[in-house]
Motif scaffolding. Structure first.
Motif, PDB file in Angstrom:
ATOM      1  N   VAL A   6      11.231   1.722 -14.306  1.00 49.87           N
ATOM      2  CA  VAL A   6      11.974   0.832 -15.184  1.00 49.87           C
ATOM      3  C   VAL A   6      13.287   0.444 -14.513  1.00 49.87           C
ATOM      4  N   GLY A   7      13.642  -0.829 -14.558  1.00 50.91           N
ATOM      5  CA  GLY A   7      14.917  -1.280 -14.026  1.00 50.91           C
ATOM      6  C   GLY A   7      14.855  -1.597 -12.546  1.00 50.91           C
ATOM      7  N   ARG A   8      15.967  -2.183 -12.060  1.00 54.38           N
ATOM      8  CA  ARG A   8      16.021  -2.597 -10.667  1.00 54.38           C
ATOM      9  C   ARG A   8      15.959  -1.417  -9.710  1.00 54.38           C
ATOM     10  N   THR A   9      16.622  -0.320 -10.066  1.00 57.29           N
ATOM     11  CA  THR A   9      16.627   0.853  -9.185  1.00 57.29           C
ATOM     12  C   THR A   9      15.219   1.375  -8.979  1.00 57.29           C
ATOM     13  N   GLY A  10      14.470   1.468 -10.084  1.00 64.78           N
ATOM     14  CA  GLY A  10      13.094   1.944  -9.989  1.00 64.78           C
ATOM     15  C   GLY A  10      12.212   1.011  -9.192  1.00 64.78           C
ATOM     16  N   PHE A  11      12.454  -0.297  -9.344  1.00 64.49           N
ATOM     17  CA  PHE A  11      11.666  -1.276  -8.591  1.00 64.49           C
ATOM     18  C   PHE A  11      11.884  -1.115  -7.096  1.00 64.49           C
ATOM     19  N   TRP A  12      13.144  -1.026  -6.673  1.00 60.39           N
ATOM     20  CA  TRP A  12      13.432  -0.918  -5.241  1.00 60.39           C
ATOM     21  C   TRP A  12      12.957   0.415  -4.677  1.00 60.39           C
ATOM     22  N   ARG A  13      12.997   1.476  -5.491  1.00 58.70           N
ATOM     23  CA  ARG A  13      12.464   2.760  -5.031  1.00 58.70           C
ATOM     24  C   ARG A  13      10.961   2.661  -4.792  1.00 58.70           C
ATOM     25  N   ALA A  14      10.269   1.971  -5.703  1.00 54.66           N
ATOM     26  CA  ALA A  14       8.821   1.803  -5.543  1.00 54.66           C
ATOM     27  C   ALA A  14       8.507   0.960  -4.316  1.00 54.66           C
ATOM     28  N   GLU A  15       9.299  -0.104  -4.080  1.00 54.83           N
ATOM     29  CA  GLU A  15       9.097  -0.938  -2.898  1.00 54.83           C
ATOM     30  C   GLU A  15       9.350  -0.156  -1.617  1.00 54.83           C
ATOM     31  N   LEU A  16      10.386   0.711  -1.633  1.00 57.02           N
ATOM     32  CA  LEU A  16      10.691   1.523  -0.457  1.00 57.02           C
ATOM     33  C   LEU A  16       9.565   2.495  -0.155  1.00 57.02           C
ATOM     34  N   ARG A  17       8.996   3.096  -1.208  1.00 55.21           N
ATOM     35  CA  ARG A  17       7.869   4.009  -1.010  1.00 55.21           C
ATOM     36  C   ARG A  17       6.664   3.269  -0.445  1.00 55.21           C
ATOM     37  N   ARG A  18       6.455   2.035  -0.931  1.00 58.34           N
ATOM     38  CA  ARG A  18       5.325   1.250  -0.444  1.00 58.34           C
ATOM     39  C   ARG A  18       5.516   0.881   1.021  1.00 58.34           C
ATOM     40  N   LEU A  19       6.745   0.526   1.398  1.00 58.05           N
ATOM     41  CA  LEU A  19       7.021   0.193   2.797  1.00 58.05           C
ATOM     42  C   LEU A  19       6.806   1.396   3.701  1.00 58.05           C
ATOM     43  N   LYS A  20       7.241   2.572   3.246  1.00 48.12           N
ATOM     44  CA  LYS A  20       7.057   3.777   4.052  1.00 48.12           C
ATOM     45  C   LYS A  20       5.582   4.120   4.188  1.00 48.12           C
ATOM     46  N   ALA A  21       4.829   3.935   3.108  1.00 50.68           N
ATOM     47  CA  ALA A  21       3.400   4.267   3.144  1.00 50.68           C
ATOM     48  C   ALA A  21       2.630   3.341   4.080  1.00 50.68           C
ATOM     49  N   ASN A  22       3.083   2.089   4.196  1.00 50.67           N
ATOM     50  CA  ASN A  22       2.384   1.107   5.036  1.00 50.67           C
ATOM     51  C   ASN A  22       3.181   0.777   6.296  1.00 50.67           C
ATOM     52  N   ARG A  23       4.004   1.702   6.733  1.00 50.97           N
ATOM     53  CA  ARG A  23       4.885   1.452   7.862  1.00 50.97           C
ATOM     54  C   ARG A  23       4.116   1.071   9.120  1.00 50.97           C
ATOM     55  N   ALA A  24       3.033   1.761   9.393  1.00 54.88           N
ATOM     56  CA  ALA A  24       2.257   1.481  10.604  1.00 54.88           C
ATOM     57  C   ALA A  24       1.680   0.069  10.578  1.00 54.88           C
TER      58      ALA A  24
END
Length: 322
Positions: free
Chosen positions: A18-36
């Protein structure tokens, strides 16, 4: 008794941050998961950005600036708003080039498609040497544009051209015709070259579509007493619709930006009767040195191209879902 009560699915609010903080945290996790994966596509994205996106953005910027190189001003390249676009719309040559481009696209695309589907049907019919004929049909499309145009320039030649010679021997002409130098024939001569070079692509693509049609459909139509024409109309054409739409849109997209064939054959002449939109842009930029005007006209061309590209992408998605 409900044994699965404790397996209740979380609500939408519970499942997503919920909220902008949660959105950016989810995006950061997605970027780390698909880093390769992102690292692998990064070089391609960089090349596309430099070679494709930068010129487009630069041209869009120039279309709002003063870029008359032949008449420089002390301010350099100030913003002029929509003045370049207004000048394009006021230009009689631009309106004329739009009409010529429309005729050029309509005639060449329809003829390439019709010849392509006719050739595809013939190549789908069993006969001796069919494999060799299929290989030979693709030659016009494989030959470079400039080579094709130079050959046709010789064939169209007023004094020594084979086309004039054949037509006169058949008594279809009483005297030679300067096909590329006559305002009545220049555009049609250029369109003929475009059709000759482009129809093999449509033929090969449509042939692939024909080979994907189940033979049982033709057998059922034959049992029902359908003639060859009715089979073509009610079986072949509906079955080819997904491929036909894609081929037709591809032909339109490629023809919109066609430059080489017309320019090598006629240079836009005589009297600008073969000046398609791409040649108008070239002349505005590299003959009149008005890059702002050329960029504005280029944006019109880009918008039309993008519109047909979107239609093409929708057609490919619709074809995948069939």
């Amino acid at each position: 008794m409900n044994n699965g009560a404790h397996l209740k699915e979380p609500s939408l609010a519970e499942a997503k941050p919920v909220g902008r903080t949660g959105f950016w945290r989810a995006e950061l996790r997605r970027l780390k998961a698909n880093r390769a994966a992102y690292l692998f596509i990064a070089p391609l994205a960089l090349v596309v950005g430099l070679i494709l996106m930068y010129p487009i953005l630069k041209a869009a910027l120039m279309s709002f600036q003063y870029w008359k190189v032949a008449r420089p001003i002390a301010a350099g390249h100030p913003f002029v708003g929509f003045d370049n676009y207004a000048e394009v719309l006021r230009s009689g040559y631009f309106a004329k080039s739009l009409g010529i481009t429309f005729v050029y696209i309509l005639v060449t695309v329809v003829l390439r498609f019709v010849l392509g589907i006719g050739t595809a049907v013939l190549l789908n019919t069993p006969f001796k040497g069919r494999g060799l004929v299929r290989a030979l049909v693709i030659i016009p499309w494989a030959v470079p544009e400039v080579v094709t145009c130079l050959v046709f320039i010789l064939m169209y030649d007023y004094q020594y051209g084979v086309i004039n010679d054949v037509l006169m021997k058949m008594n279809l002409l009483s005297s030679p015709v300067a096909f590329l130098g006559n305002s009545d024939t220049a555009l049609w001569a250029a369109m003929f070259v475009n059709v000759w070079k482009g129809f093999p692509f449509a033929a090969i693509m449509l042939l692939a579509g024909l080979q994907g049609i189940p033979k049982s459909l033709y057998e059922a139509a034959s049992i029902d007493g359908a003639s060859a024409w009715k089979q073509f109309r009610h079986v072949t054409m509906p079955s080819l619709k997904p491929v036909s739409v894609i081929v037709f849109l591809l032909l339109v997209i490629w023809t919109i930006k066609d430059f080489g064939i017309v320019y090598v054959l006629t240079g836009g002449g005589p009297s600008r009767v073969t000046e398609v939109l791409t040649i108008f842009i070239y002349r505005a930029g590299f003959k009149s040195f008005d890059f702002g005007l050329a960029a504005a006209a280029g944006m019109f061309l880009l918008i039309v191209s993008v519109a047909f590209t979107v239609l093409y992408m929708k057609a490919t998605k619709a074809g995948d879902s069939v």
